[in-house]
Structure formats: structure tokens, C-alpha cells
Design a protein around this motif. Sequence first.
Motif: not given
Length: 219
Positions: A13-17, A47-49
Amino acid sequence: MRFAEVGYRDCPWCKTRNIALNVQWSRVEQADSGKQRFWGVFTCPRCAGAVLVEVKPATGANLTSYSEINRGLNVFVMKQVPEDGNRAHEIAHLPEDVEGFFRDAEVVLGAGVPDAAAVQLRKTLEAAAAHKGIRERTLVQSIQKLIEDGAVTVDFSEVLHYVRKLGNLGAHFTDEKLTEDDVQRALRFTAQLLRNLFEVPGELELLKTASEEADAGTE
Ligand SMILES: [Zn+2]
């Protein structure tokens, strides 16, 4: 990997790796046929995804249906919903060390460091060959041996120059640096080789087990 470690992934979702997603729910689900599937829901602290992941126990052990998945259970990741758009190369049945090097290669390439990615790709291929009992003097020789042994298709011999570039990397300080395009191609080569070496035989093994179970059921 252990089920608890499945949460260490890239958030789609937020693309944090390589963030630690929290395990919220897990379940050994059972179909009417008796077939079991293993699911976990994870959430991203940033991001709570929410992310749904299907796993498969590394051993064929039958687990208690409708129970939670033990966090220490050794599992393979089968699929993730939503899929990670950054992770173009999802490959099933990879040994843990091979997968670690390959994921590191993807991460550092994504971070814009092609030389570091190339080193990780070389380690990926060396570890993959070692799993098939092959440790030749050079990486190209190891891959050629895999082709001779029939462990990978001869089509790979056409594109061995990608491996030669990886194998030469760092051998001489005068060597040309690899460009991002070189490393992207080497990454694609490596992904295909890993599919051929591990995913295809792993999937065939699952098919074989499934047809044996079906045969046993008809007796
Ligand atoms: Zn996220």
C-alpha cells in the motif's frame, strides 16, 4: 521462514520496504474436501493497510483445521493480496538463503545501487548452484554445469554473458561498472533461472503429491 517472519515484507500500500507488518489474524482453513489452506492477515504500522498472505507449511504436517497458525511454524509464502507492484519477481519454493540474497538484490537495485545489487545477484546464483551440489571455480562454470546436468534448460546457455558480467564484478579495479540496465537484465535472468531450478520442480512435486492423495482417495 517462520510464520512470525512472514510479516517482514514490503507494504504493497505505502511501498515501504522490508517493514515489520503486524500479524492480526491467522487460520488453518479447511475445504469441504478436507483440503487445508493457511492464511494470515497482516497490517502495516505506517499506513494501516491490510495484507492477506497465503502460506504453506514447509513440512507436509497436517495441522488442526480452524486453528491459528503457530508463529514458530516453518512456512513458504504462496501468495499475497494485494500483490506488491514493486516485487515483479515472486518465485515459489526458494530456499531461504537464496531468497534472502535475491530479495536484497531487488531492494538495493530499487534504492539505486546497481553494483551492490549485482553482488547480491552473484551470491544468489552461487547459493542456488550450491543447493544443487555444484561449486565450480567460477560462477559461469557452475551455471554451465547446471545446464549440462539438465537442472536448467539449455536455453540459458544463450544468455550466459549476463552471468559472466556478474562473475567478473570486482575482479579488477579497472572493470567497468555495471549499468542499471545490465543489472536489471541480470535480475531477470536470475529470476528465470530460479524459477527453472526451484519453482518448476517444487510445483511438480505438489502436483505429484496431490495426484497421489487423489489416487489414495479412490481406493
Ligand atoms: Zn503501508
